[in-house]
Design a protein around this motif. Structure first.
Motif, PDB file in Angstrom:
ATOM      1  N   GLY A 180      43.218  12.152  15.174  1.00  0.00           N
ATOM      2  CA  GLY A 180      43.478  13.570  15.370  1.00  0.00           C
ATOM      3  C   GLY A 180      44.524  14.106  14.401  1.00  0.00           C
ATOM      4  N   ALA A 181      45.598  13.331  14.202  1.00  0.00           N
ATOM      5  CA  ALA A 181      46.617  13.755  13.245  1.00  0.00           C
ATOM      6  C   ALA A 181      46.080  13.741  11.823  1.00  0.00           C
ATOM      7  N   ALA A 182      45.257  12.742  11.500  1.00  0.00           N
ATOM      8  CA  ALA A 182      44.701  12.649  10.146  1.00  0.00           C
ATOM      9  C   ALA A 182      43.736  13.799   9.864  1.00  0.00           C
ATOM     10  N   LEU A 183      42.967  14.214  10.843  1.00  0.00           N
ATOM     11  CA  LEU A 183      42.074  15.359  10.661  1.00  0.00           C
ATOM     12  C   LEU A 183      42.850  16.629  10.319  1.00  0.00           C
ATOM     13  N   ALA A 184      43.972  16.828  10.997  1.00  0.00           N
ATOM     14  CA  ALA A 184      44.777  18.020  10.729  1.00  0.00           C
ATOM     15  C   ALA A 184      45.412  17.965   9.343  1.00  0.00           C
ATOM     16  N   VAL A 185      45.946  16.792   8.972  1.00  0.00           N
ATOM     17  CA  VAL A 185      46.622  16.668   7.676  1.00  0.00           C
ATOM     18  C   VAL A 185      45.624  16.742   6.532  1.00  0.00           C
ATOM     19  N   SER A 186      44.415  16.220   6.734  1.00  0.00           N
ATOM     20  CA  SER A 186      43.432  16.194   5.643  1.00  0.00           C
ATOM     21  C   SER A 186      43.002  17.580   5.210  1.00  0.00           C
ATOM     22  N   ARG A 187      43.243  18.595   6.033  1.00  0.00           N
ATOM     23  CA  ARG A 187      42.880  19.971   5.672  1.00  0.00           C
ATOM     24  C   ARG A 187      44.006  20.697   4.951  1.00  0.00           C
ATOM     25  N   GLU A 188      45.141  20.038   4.773  1.00  0.00           N
ATOM     26  CA  GLU A 188      46.262  20.678   4.088  1.00  0.00           C
ATOM     27  C   GLU A 188      45.967  20.821   2.592  1.00  0.00           C
ATOM     28  N   THR A 189      46.663  21.763   1.973  1.00  0.00           N
ATOM     29  CA  THR A 189      46.426  22.068   0.564  1.00  0.00           C
ATOM     30  C   THR A 189      46.771  20.900  -0.336  1.00  0.00           C
ATOM     31  N   PHE A 190      47.853  20.174  -0.024  1.00  0.00           N
ATOM     32  CA  PHE A 190      48.247  19.078  -0.908  1.00  0.00           C
ATOM     33  C   PHE A 190      47.218  17.953  -0.905  1.00  0.00           C
ATOM     34  N   MET A 191      46.488  17.773   0.216  1.00  0.00           N
ATOM     35  CA  MET A 191      45.434  16.765   0.244  1.00  0.00           C
ATOM     36  C   MET A 191      44.265  17.189  -0.640  1.00  0.00           C
ATOM     37  N   SER A 196      41.437  16.746  -5.875  1.00  0.00           N
ATOM     38  CA  SER A 196      40.927  17.455  -7.050  1.00  0.00           C
ATOM     39  C   SER A 196      41.396  16.827  -8.358  1.00  0.00           C
ATOM     40  N   ILE A 197      42.542  16.172  -8.350  1.00  0.00           N
ATOM     41  CA  ILE A 197      43.024  15.544  -9.581  1.00  0.00           C
ATOM     42  C   ILE A 197      42.546  14.104  -9.718  1.00  0.00           C
ATOM     43  N   GLY A 198      41.691  13.674  -8.797  1.00  0.00           N
ATOM     44  CA  GLY A 198      41.055  12.373  -8.938  1.00  0.00           C
ATOM     45  C   GLY A 198      41.760  11.210  -8.279  1.00  0.00           C
ATOM     46  N   CYS A 199      42.592  11.440  -7.256  1.00  0.00           N
ATOM     47  CA  CYS A 199      43.243  10.334  -6.537  1.00  0.00           C
ATOM     48  C   CYS A 199      42.193   9.495  -5.827  1.00  0.00           C
ATOM     49  N   SER A 200      42.383   8.194  -5.863  1.00  0.00           N
ATOM     50  CA  SER A 200      41.450   7.301  -5.184  1.00  0.00           C
ATOM     51  C   SER A 200      41.601   7.416  -3.674  1.00  0.00           C
ATOM     52  N   THR A 201      40.592   6.930  -2.975  1.00  0.00           N
ATOM     53  CA  THR A 201      40.645   6.986  -1.509  1.00  0.00           C
ATOM     54  C   THR A 201      41.823   6.185  -0.967  1.00  0.00           C
ATOM     55  N   GLY A 202      42.066   5.017  -1.546  1.00  0.00           N
ATOM     56  CA  GLY A 202      43.180   4.193  -1.082  1.00  0.00           C
ATOM     57  C   GLY A 202      44.515   4.886  -1.250  1.00  0.00           C
ATOM     58  N   ARG A 203      44.725   5.543  -2.387  1.00  0.00           N
ATOM     59  CA  ARG A 203      45.988   6.240  -2.609  1.00  0.00           C
ATOM     60  C   ARG A 203      46.125   7.428  -1.660  1.00  0.00           C
ATOM     61  N   MET A 204      45.048   8.127  -1.422  1.00  0.00           N
ATOM     62  CA  MET A 204      45.115   9.262  -0.497  1.00  0.00           C
ATOM     63  C   MET A 204      45.422   8.800   0.923  1.00  0.00           C
ATOM     64  N   LEU A 205      44.885   7.638   1.310  1.00  0.00           N
ATOM     65  CA  LEU A 205      45.127   7.134   2.651  1.00  0.00           C
ATOM     66  C   LEU A 205      46.573   6.695   2.841  1.00  0.00           C
ATOM     67  N   TRP A 206      47.069   5.853   1.945  1.00  0.00           N
ATOM     68  CA  TRP A 206      48.342   5.185   2.169  1.00  0.00           C
ATOM     69  C   TRP A 206      49.542   5.936   1.589  1.00  0.00           C
ATOM     70  N   VAL A 207      49.330   6.750   0.554  1.00  0.00           N
ATOM     71  CA  VAL A 207      50.447   7.457  -0.066  1.00  0.00           C
ATOM     72  C   VAL A 207      50.588   8.874   0.478  1.00  0.00           C
ATOM     73  N   LEU A 209      48.365  10.412   3.174  1.00  0.00           N
ATOM     74  CA  LEU A 209      47.976  10.663   4.565  1.00  0.00           C
ATOM     75  C   LEU A 209      48.861   9.912   5.560  1.00  0.00           C
ATOM     76  N   LEU A 210      49.066   8.620   5.356  1.00  0.00           N
ATOM     77  CA  LEU A 210      49.808   7.817   6.329  1.00  0.00           C
ATOM     78  C   LEU A 210      51.221   8.334   6.586  1.00  0.00           C
ATOM     79  N   PRO A 211      52.027   8.656   5.549  1.00  0.00           N
ATOM     80  CA  PRO A 211      53.381   9.159   5.859  1.00  0.00           C
ATOM     81  C   PRO A 211      53.384  10.431   6.700  1.00  0.00           C
ATOM     82  N   ASN A 212      52.334  11.232   6.608  1.00  0.00           N
ATOM     83  CA  ASN A 212      52.298  12.493   7.341  1.00  0.00           C
ATOM     84  C   ASN A 212      51.752  12.345   8.752  1.00  0.00           C
TER      85      ASN A 212
END
Length: 298
Positions: A180-191, A196-207, A209-212
């Protein structure tokens, strides 16, 4: 004619006050609540006893003195002795290790099983989200203690196996909170910018998404620590948890129940210790939740 400047004509700029860091907010919330301070001090005392137990316990917790069975509290044995003449206080202090270790094993197991999948489901949705969600719903429909006992039947009794089973039972609830928290954060502009700049899925998850989502994850984990301790005590009470010669507060309650007519007050000490520890975990979890809720609305 000289110009005169009145006090009302002077514009005073507001003085900006520096915002508190999240750690300072949490520390302020804890220190301003007597219940949180008491819970923290109690858990610190428990941690000290668990770490320094070998140096502070008055007696060997496994040494028997059959000639001194069911002795009442005295200067020699502050909490009396059990059915084998063992010092109850020493066994209580030794069991404090289990009280801290068991919840850590359960929560770690639940986090390893649920957090990565929950983050991926919240980020990518689709088939992963649907499949993981249905599996979590199916597991949550089963009673947690019954599910744990079924898993222990396959793994065998013991502290580690029983807490792994409890962690598996806790994984669906932790999955739903993190998802539930990840769904809300994934809609944020920084995500969206990171993707859009080509971050890998792993980097988006752990760098990104996880801290937020760490805040609700920490709150849920803290509350589940108390539930895990109750689960460990329940499983040890029926002989599926800690095995002799090790001891836990649950196994001490089981022994006190079996000897309730010989020692009516044998279950008071482990019962009070268990209740206070669960209460301390819940108070800390409630304080963290209040801090996070206040920070979101400020």
């Amino acid at each position: 004619m000289t110009d005169t400047v009145t006090d009302t004509a002077v514009r005073r700029e507001p003085i900006a006050t520096p915002a508190r860091s999240p750690l300072r907010e949490i520390a302020h919330a804890f220190l301003s609540s007597p219940a949180s301070v008491a819970a923290g001090l109690f858990l610190l005392l428990l941690l000290f006893v668990a770490v320094a137990g070998e140096f502070v316990v008055p007696y060997d917790p496994v040494v028997q003195d059959l000639g001194n069975r069911f002795a009442g509290p005295s200067l020699t044995h502050l909490l009396g002795t059990d059915e084998f003449g063992r010092d109850v206080l020493s066994r209580m202090m030794t069991a404090s290790r289990i009280a801290l270790l068991a919840p850590l094993i359960a929560i770690t197991t639940a986090a390893v099983l649920s957090v990565p999948i929950a983050l991926l489901a919240g980020l990518r949705r689709g088939l992963v989200d649907a499949a993981a969600g249905r599996l979590a719903d199916a597991l949550m429909s089963l009673p947690a203690l019954a599910l744990s006992m079924a898993i222990i039947a396959m793994l065998g009794p013991g502290l580690v196996n029983s807490m792994i089973a409890v962690g598996i039972a806790f994984a669906p609830s932790l999955f739903r909170v993190v998802r539930g928290a990840a769904l809300a954060v994934s809609r944020e502009t920084f995500m969206e910018s990171a993707e859009s700049i080509g971050c890998s899925t792993g980097r988006m998850l752990w760098v990104h998404l996880l801290p937020n989502v760490a805040a609700p994850l920490l709150v849920q984990a803290t509350i589940l620590m108390g539930v895990a301790l109750l689960a460990e005590a329940s499983l040890s009470f029926i002989g599926l948890g800690v095995q002799p010669p090790d001891t836990s507060w649950g196994s001490m309650l089981s022994a006190a129940y079996q000897n309730q007519f010989r020692d009516p007050f044998g279950g008071v000490a482990p019962g009070v210790a268990l209740a206070l520890t669960v209460l301390a975990f819940n108070v800390l979890g409630d304080t963290l939740r209040d801090v996070i809720t206040t920070g979101r609305h400020s």
